[in-house]
Design a protein around this motif. Structure first.
Motif, PDB file in Angstrom:
ATOM      1  N   LEU A 134       0.767  -0.860   0.196  1.00 11.25           N
ATOM      2  CA  LEU A 134       0.215   0.032   0.231  1.00 11.25           C
ATOM      3  C   LEU A 134       0.889   1.156  -0.267  1.00 11.25           C
ATOM      4  O   LEU A 134       0.458   2.426  -0.921  1.00 11.25           O
ATOM      5  CB  LEU A 134      -0.670  -0.319   1.242  1.00 11.25           C
ATOM      6  CG  LEU A 134      -1.424   0.949   1.365  1.00 11.25           C
ATOM      7  CD1 LEU A 134      -2.738   1.220  -0.154  1.00 11.25           C
ATOM      8  CD2 LEU A 134      -2.591   1.415   2.665  1.00 11.25           C
ATOM      9  N   MET A 135       2.089   1.197   0.784  1.00  9.06           N
ATOM     10  CA  MET A 135       2.558   2.705   0.771  1.00  9.06           C
ATOM     11  C   MET A 135       4.016   2.552  -0.593  1.00  9.06           C
ATOM     12  O   MET A 135       3.863   3.971  -0.892  1.00  9.06           O
ATOM     13  CB  MET A 135       3.999   1.782   2.473  1.00  9.06           C
ATOM     14  CG  MET A 135       3.072   2.378   3.242  1.00  9.06           C
ATOM     15  SD  MET A 135       4.298   2.188   4.717  1.00  9.06           S
ATOM     16  CE  MET A 135       5.707   3.035   4.653  1.00  9.06           C
ATOM     17  N   ALA A 136       3.948   1.339  -1.322  1.00  5.83           N
ATOM     18  CA  ALA A 136       4.564   1.216  -2.543  1.00  5.83           C
ATOM     19  C   ALA A 136       3.404   1.595  -3.599  1.00  5.83           C
ATOM     20  O   ALA A 136       4.370   2.399  -4.466  1.00  5.83           O
ATOM     21  CB  ALA A 136       5.329   0.113  -2.512  1.00  5.83           C
ATOM     22  N   ALA A 137       2.556   1.542  -3.357  1.00  5.85           N
ATOM     23  CA  ALA A 137       1.545   2.276  -4.566  1.00  5.85           C
ATOM     24  C   ALA A 137       0.738   3.902  -3.991  1.00  5.85           C
ATOM     25  O   ALA A 137       0.572   4.707  -5.147  1.00  5.85           O
ATOM     26  CB  ALA A 137       0.111   1.291  -3.906  1.00  5.85           C
ATOM     27  N   VAL A 138       1.025   4.275  -3.100  1.00  2.00           N
ATOM     28  CA  VAL A 138       1.363   5.468  -2.209  1.00  2.00           C
ATOM     29  C   VAL A 138       1.973   6.082  -2.828  1.00  2.00           C
ATOM     30  O   VAL A 138       1.494   7.427  -4.235  1.00  2.00           O
ATOM     31  CB  VAL A 138      -0.057   5.931  -1.228  1.00  2.00           C
ATOM     32  CG1 VAL A 138       0.575   7.109  -0.608  1.00  2.00           C
ATOM     33  CG2 VAL A 138      -0.689   4.867  -0.223  1.00  2.00           C
ATOM     34  N   VAL A 139       3.010   5.692  -2.445  1.00  2.06           N
ATOM     35  CA  VAL A 139       4.461   6.126  -3.233  1.00  2.06           C
ATOM     36  C   VAL A 139       4.021   6.500  -4.764  1.00  2.06           C
ATOM     37  O   VAL A 139       4.500   7.934  -5.556  1.00  2.06           O
ATOM     38  CB  VAL A 139       6.116   5.929  -2.856  1.00  2.06           C
ATOM     39  CG1 VAL A 139       6.996   6.706  -3.743  1.00  2.06           C
ATOM     40  CG2 VAL A 139       5.764   6.163  -1.201  1.00  2.06           C
ATOM     41  N   GLU A 140       3.849   5.253  -5.261  1.00  2.00           N
ATOM     42  CA  GLU A 140       3.775   5.342  -6.832  1.00  2.00           C
ATOM     43  C   GLU A 140       3.031   6.524  -7.434  1.00  2.00           C
ATOM     44  O   GLU A 140       2.846   7.458  -8.839  1.00  2.00           O
ATOM     45  CB  GLU A 140       3.170   4.017  -7.078  1.00  2.00           C
ATOM     46  CG  GLU A 140       3.912   4.077  -9.024  1.00  2.00           C
ATOM     47  CD  GLU A 140       5.246   3.852  -9.514  1.00  2.00           C
ATOM     48  OE1 GLU A 140       5.108   4.412 -10.946  1.00  2.00           O
ATOM     49  OE2 GLU A 140       5.971   4.185  -8.715  1.00  2.00           O
ATOM     50  N   VAL A 142       1.600   9.312  -5.962  1.00  2.00           N
ATOM     51  CA  VAL A 142       2.539  10.393  -6.018  1.00  2.00           C
ATOM     52  C   VAL A 142       3.405  11.056  -6.933  1.00  2.00           C
ATOM     53  O   VAL A 142       3.518  12.740  -7.277  1.00  2.00           O
ATOM     54  CB  VAL A 142       2.837  10.821  -4.480  1.00  2.00           C
ATOM     55  CG1 VAL A 142       3.241  12.548  -4.635  1.00  2.00           C
ATOM     56  CG2 VAL A 142       2.044  10.730  -3.285  1.00  2.00           C
ATOM     57  N   ARG A 143       4.227  10.465  -7.493  1.00  2.00           N
ATOM     58  CA  ARG A 143       5.008  10.717  -8.244  1.00  2.00           C
ATOM     59  C   ARG A 143       4.434  10.189  -9.743  1.00  2.00           C
ATOM     60  O   ARG A 143       4.778  10.924 -10.614  1.00  2.00           O
ATOM     61  CB  ARG A 143       6.167   9.409  -7.854  1.00  2.00           C
ATOM     62  CG  ARG A 143       7.015   8.908  -7.015  1.00  2.00           C
ATOM     63  CD  ARG A 143       7.744   7.853  -7.154  1.00  2.00           C
ATOM     64  NE  ARG A 143       8.949   8.456  -8.368  1.00  2.00           N
ATOM     65  CZ  ARG A 143       9.664   7.382  -8.957  1.00  2.00           C
ATOM     66  NH1 ARG A 143       9.685   5.908  -8.285  1.00  2.00           N
ATOM     67  NH2 ARG A 143      10.171   7.226 -10.009  1.00  2.00           N
ATOM     68  N   ARG A 144       3.486   9.672  -9.985  1.00  2.00           N
ATOM     69  CA  ARG A 144       2.538   9.734 -11.029  1.00  2.00           C
ATOM     70  C   ARG A 144       1.373   9.642 -11.075  1.00  2.00           C
ATOM     71  O   ARG A 144       0.651   8.419 -11.354  1.00  2.00           O
ATOM     72  CB  ARG A 144       3.190   8.409 -11.365  1.00  2.00           C
ATOM     73  CG  ARG A 144       4.782   8.006 -12.116  1.00  2.00           C
ATOM     74  CD  ARG A 144       5.418   7.390 -13.014  1.00  2.00           C
ATOM     75  NE  ARG A 144       6.645   6.991 -13.206  1.00  2.00           N
ATOM     76  CZ  ARG A 144       7.006   5.367 -13.659  1.00  2.00           C
ATOM     77  NH1 ARG A 144       5.901   4.939 -14.003  1.00  2.00           N
ATOM     78  NH2 ARG A 144       8.717   5.539 -14.104  1.00  2.00           N
ATOM     79  N   PRO A 145       0.766  10.934 -11.092  1.00  2.00           N
ATOM     80  CA  PRO A 145      -0.868  10.948 -10.556  1.00  2.00           C
ATOM     81  C   PRO A 145      -1.259  10.571 -11.916  1.00  2.00           C
ATOM     82  O   PRO A 145      -2.562  10.425 -11.781  1.00  2.00           O
ATOM     83  CB  PRO A 145      -0.997  12.620 -10.513  1.00  2.00           C
ATOM     84  CG  PRO A 145       0.400  13.161  -9.707  1.00  2.00           C
ATOM     85  CD  PRO A 145       1.121  12.268 -10.713  1.00  2.00           C
TER      86      PRO A 145
END
Length: 216
Positions: A134-140, A142-145
């Motif tokens: 989940l954290m990896a998906a959130v960071v991704e 944020v980086r690529r909306p």
């Protein structure tokens, strides 16, 4: 149906076993236990099957266990078909694996504790794995909306939020009814039933406001 019976006649230190009646599942009753007790430590010299009725695998198993499989094929010359059933069951009983020994209560207790700790560790690992993904998906995101699938996100929000309002309202209604019934019954013992309304209001808004707010 004739009830299964037997007779043991002692001849020169050996036992002569006479079988009568139907040696079937429905006619045996408690006879296998009695036969095993009476034949314990005895040598079966011969077996009389002249008055033997029907004979099935249950009767054969009772004889195998009582005689420890010591009846030879020649002793079944009057009823060869019964002898074949007896020797088939004797072979299966001899080749079958013994029942596993049940561990002691002490061992079972610690085994249950160990399985609980193992399951807890497995669930904790799965939870941490989900949190990491989940954290990896959130960071991704944020980086690529632009990679966020907004129609799917809105659809899930609608299904988890707006579509859940009816069932949440019905659930809260029935829970409120239960709280009201228990609360009025309890407060009546103290003469404070007039505060039942306040009790229901505080209970519902304090305990279930979070659920309602999350849906809305």
């Amino acid at each position: 149906m004739n009830q299964a019976q037997y007779e043991i006649v002692e001849t020169d230190g050996a036992a002569r076993l006479r079988l009568t009646g139907d040696w079937t599942t429905t006619a045996l009753g408690r006879l296998p236990t009695e036969l095993s007790r009476d034949l314990e430590g005895r040598e079966i010299a011969s077996i009389d099957t002249s008055d033997l009725g029907r004979f099935d695998t249950a009767g054969a198993l009772a004889l195998v266990q009582a005689s420890s499989g010591r009846l030879s094929k020649s002793q079944w010359k009057d009823r060869p078909e019964a002898g074949r059933i007896y020797h088939m069951i004797e072979l299966l009983e001899r080749k079958s694996a013994p029942a596993p020994k049940r561990p002691s209560a002490f061992v079972r207790t610690f085994a249950k504790i160990g399985r609980g700790v193992y399951d807890f560790g497995g669930e904790a690992m799965l939870s941490l794995t989900f949190l990491g993904r989940l954290m990896a998906a959130v960071v991704e995101a944020v980086r690529r909306p632009g990679g966020i699938r907004w129609p799917a996100w809105v659809s899930q929000a609608e299904r988890a939020g707006l579509d859940a309002i009816p069932i949440v309202m019905i659930t809260n209604f029935f829970i409120g009814a239960v709280v009201a019934f228990i609360g009025v019954d309890l407060l009546t013992d103290f003469g404070a039933q007039v505060f039942a309304v306040q009790l229901i209001g505080v209970a519902m808004f304090r305990e279930f406001a979070v659920v309602i707010a999350s849906v809305l």
